[in-house]
Motif scaffolding. Structure first.
Motif, PDB file in Angstrom:
ATOM      1  N   ALA A 312      47.245  40.637  56.256  1.00 30.56           N
ATOM      2  CA  ALA A 312      46.293  41.036  55.221  1.00 30.56           C
ATOM      3  C   ALA A 312      44.884  40.581  55.569  1.00 30.56           C
ATOM      4  N   THR A 314      41.262  39.496  54.313  1.00 25.87           N
ATOM      5  CA  THR A 314      40.749  38.845  53.110  1.00 25.87           C
ATOM      6  C   THR A 314      39.277  39.200  52.895  1.00 25.87           C
ATOM      7  N   SER A 547      44.417  43.000  48.172  1.00 27.88           N
ATOM      8  CA  SER A 547      44.470  41.830  49.049  1.00 27.88           C
ATOM      9  C   SER A 547      43.115  41.557  49.692  1.00 27.88           C
ATOM     10  N   GLN A 548      42.331  42.625  49.910  1.00 25.29           N
ATOM     11  CA  GLN A 548      41.025  42.479  50.554  1.00 25.29           C
ATOM     12  C   GLN A 548      39.970  41.879  49.634  1.00 25.29           C
ATOM     13  N   GLN A 550      40.818  39.038  48.031  1.00 27.90           N
ATOM     14  CA  GLN A 550      41.266  37.653  47.912  1.00 27.90           C
ATOM     15  C   GLN A 550      40.511  36.726  48.862  1.00 27.90           C
ATOM     16  N   ALA A 556      46.011  36.702  49.796  1.00 26.16           N
ATOM     17  CA  ALA A 556      45.986  38.090  50.264  1.00 26.16           C
ATOM     18  C   ALA A 556      47.376  38.535  50.708  1.00 26.16           C
ATOM     19  N   ARG A 560      49.705  41.717  49.407  1.00 27.51           N
ATOM     20  CA  ARG A 560      50.071  42.793  50.343  1.00 27.51           C
ATOM     21  C   ARG A 560      51.579  42.867  50.533  1.00 27.51           C
TER      22      ARG A 560
END
Length: 582
Positions: A312, A314, A547-548, A550, A556, A560
């Motif tokens: 993921a 972040t 997730s992006q 977080q 993240a 995800r």
């Protein structure tokens, strides 16, 4: 072994059923685990040596590292600073080979600007490095380096701040759609007789005394279990190498360390430049790569200890990239400029250093147990050498004389005739009723297989229309992805056979319904299955976007990893180990 038929390279629903039957009833000389670039390369290497080869992949071809790179088939200019001369020379040889002979339709020359920022010492220092790069093979079929003044560099890349550089050096490398290249290597292996099957997970190993004699596999679409017998098994699982070694019950000779690399994608008009740009950072380098109507910018380089299947990105990763590229841009990029983000894991050999950016990109091959070979490390560009080394280690278990590797002389599907077809783009456009620029787009994705693609529209001209919410792609390309390229789910099509998932701000969600309706008849989906595919893809995209936002990897990853898998019977590696031990 039966001579290959002309349609061996087709990976469609019928061939998938035939592949299961072949895998579970025949004896193979070599079974390859892993459908990334090294696994596909190993299958091609073995098949062209005359061996009976099988390849199984738990998810989709190129679904891991091999679809999430910086999209460069490069020599590794920065490795010269680490004195890895052998690796650079080898990579440059492979780059030239693919660009000129093996895959000219997929591997393209790319002009780079190296901005200079320090007076006196930097120009001679960098020039000497690039001169060495060119002399080692970097300038065989592309121009050698060219010195640029500040004004000359800014003419090449007007997007750069005047005060961000004092001059520049132009040199050449290459760009490649890694996922399509990997899939094409797999199809080329199939063309020479390899049995290639995705959504087929190894869930155990077969033993005869102390020797590995094959694997137990599970069809991730149906849950069916089977056994594949082979004289040699080759673990090409990349970042999953350690998990496969644990599943085999053997202690590996090396361990693999995962390093996360994040890239962002922005529209082409946000950065005004005629060339790609390479920027130094305090940790490594940052690439700004032209990608059709977009730029790909990356990468990060950080340890990753969480979900290997879905690394993921972040908020911090994205901010890092924006902060570094914005230092040199006249017009800074904003978060809302980003159309796509992707994160991938590099499988590095553990133990060389505490810093992932300094870990060696050399590869290692080891005999884990009699009949079981593992390979890890390396870099995308040297896949063919890695594959040859892995098969060379495996053939000691094959009870026949085996020919040497010949893949240096085997063009990938679509390479033969490509250059002639490019010259005939206008004629082809008139013949098929497709604009010549569309023909060139198709040639750079399919090469001389363009006729096979367009043939699907002979009885349905509407397939030559663009996807409504992703007009860079024709509907026929979507159908071809499932009819011939082994795609089984929307994610396979939108993230790898095409790049809709990173090239459009909707990440593929706005065209998921249309794409699902196009492929449902080919894959035999009923309305409930079609709707489920759309829902699964939407959930995947939402999880990635969430997730992006977080701040760290753990939060993240939690978001995800919560998204459901499209492959219903896919087991987590830990679960597979527990099941195998029962």
């Amino acid at each position: 072994m039966v001579a290959h038929r002309s349609d061996n390279h087709v990976l469609g629903p019928r061939q998938r059923a035939e592949a299961w039957n072949a895998l579970t009833t025949e004896m193979f000389d070599v079974l390859v685990i892993g459908g990334g670039i090294v696994g596909c390369g190993a299958a091609l290497d073995a098949a062209t040596r005359g061996l009976r080869v099988g390849l199984v992949e738990a998810r989709d071809l190129a679904s891991g590292t091999s679809s999430r790179s910086s999209k460069m088939f490069h020599g590794g200019l920065r490795y010269l600073e680490q004195l890895e001369f052998g690796l650079v020379r080898e990579a440059l040889h492979e780059r030239e080979l693919s660009m000129s002979r093996l895959a000219p339709h997929l591997v393209k020359p790319l002009e780079f600007l190296f901005p200079l920022t320090k007076r006196y010492w930097e120009r001679p220092y960098v020039s000497a490095g690039i001169f060495l790069y060119d002399r080692m093979g970097g300038a065989k079929s592309v121009p050698a380096q060219k010195q640029l003044t500040r004004a000359g560099a800014l003419r090449l890349a007007p997007a750069l701040k005047r005060r961000s550089l004092i001059g520049g050096i132009r040199y050449f490398d290459t760009v490649v759609d890694d996922a399509r290249h990997t899939m094409t290597v797999a199809r080329t292996a199939a063309n020479y007789g390899a049995i290639v099957r995705s959504s087929t997970q190894v869930v155990g190993f077969l033993k005869e005394a102390d020797r590995v004699a094959g694997v137990r596999v599970q069809d991730c679409e149906t849950g069916e279990i089977g056994q594949v017998r082979a004289h040699a098994v080759v673990n090409c699982a990349g970042v999953w190498t350690d998990e496969l070694q644990e599943l085999s019950g053997q202690r590996g000779r090396f361990r693999v360390r995962a390093s996360k690399g994040v890239h962002i994608v922005v529209p082409r008009d946000r950065i005004i430049s005629e060339s790609a740009i390479i920027l130094r950072t305090e940790k490594s380098v940052l690439f700004v790569i032209p990608w059709g109507r977009h730029w790909i910018i990356g990468t990060t380089d950080t340890d990753w200890h969480l979900d290997l299947a879905h690394p993921a990105a972040t908020h911090a990763d994205i901010e890092y990239i924006l902060a570094h590229v914005n230092k040199v841009l006249v017009t800074p990029l904003r978060p809302e400029d980003i159309t796509g983000v992707y994160a991938g894991l590099r499988p590095l050999l553990a133990g060389e250093s505490d810093s992932t950016s300094k870990l060696s990109r050399e590869h290692a091959v080891a005999e884990v147990a009699p009949g079981l070979i593992a390979i890890a490390g390396g870099k995308y560009t040297t896949y063919r050498v890695m594959a040859a080394d892995a098969i060379e280690a495996a053939v000691q278990y094959v009870p026949v004389r085996v020919a040497p590797s010949i893949t240096e002389q085997v063009p990938l599907l679509g390479a033969d005739g490509y250059h002639a077809l490019v010259n005939q783009a206008d004629h082809l456009g008139a013949q098929y009723g497709v604009h010549p620029y569309r023909v060139r787009h198709l040639l750079d994705r399919y090469g001389s297989l363009i006729g096979d693609v367009l043939a699907l529209a002979e009885n349905d001209a509407t397939l030559l229309e663009p996807i409504t919410e992703a007009p860079d792609y024709l509907k026929v390309e979507i159908v071809y992805a499932v009819a011939a390229e082994g795609a089984l789910h929307l994610e396979d099509i939108l993230a790898r056979r095409t790049r809709i998932a990173i090239e459009y701000s909707h990440r593929g969600v706005d065209c998921a319904e249309e794409v699902a309706s196009l492929v449902a008849p080919v894959l035999g989906w009923n309305e409930e299955e079609r709707r489920r595919e759309v829902e699964l893809f939407d959930a995947r995209v939402k999880a990635e976007i969430d997730s992006q936002q977080q701040p760290d990897d753990a939060s993240a990853d939690a978001l995800r990893a919560a998204a459901p898998e499209s492959r219903e019977y896919l087991l987590e590696p830990v679960t597979a180990v527990v099941e195998a031990r029962r």
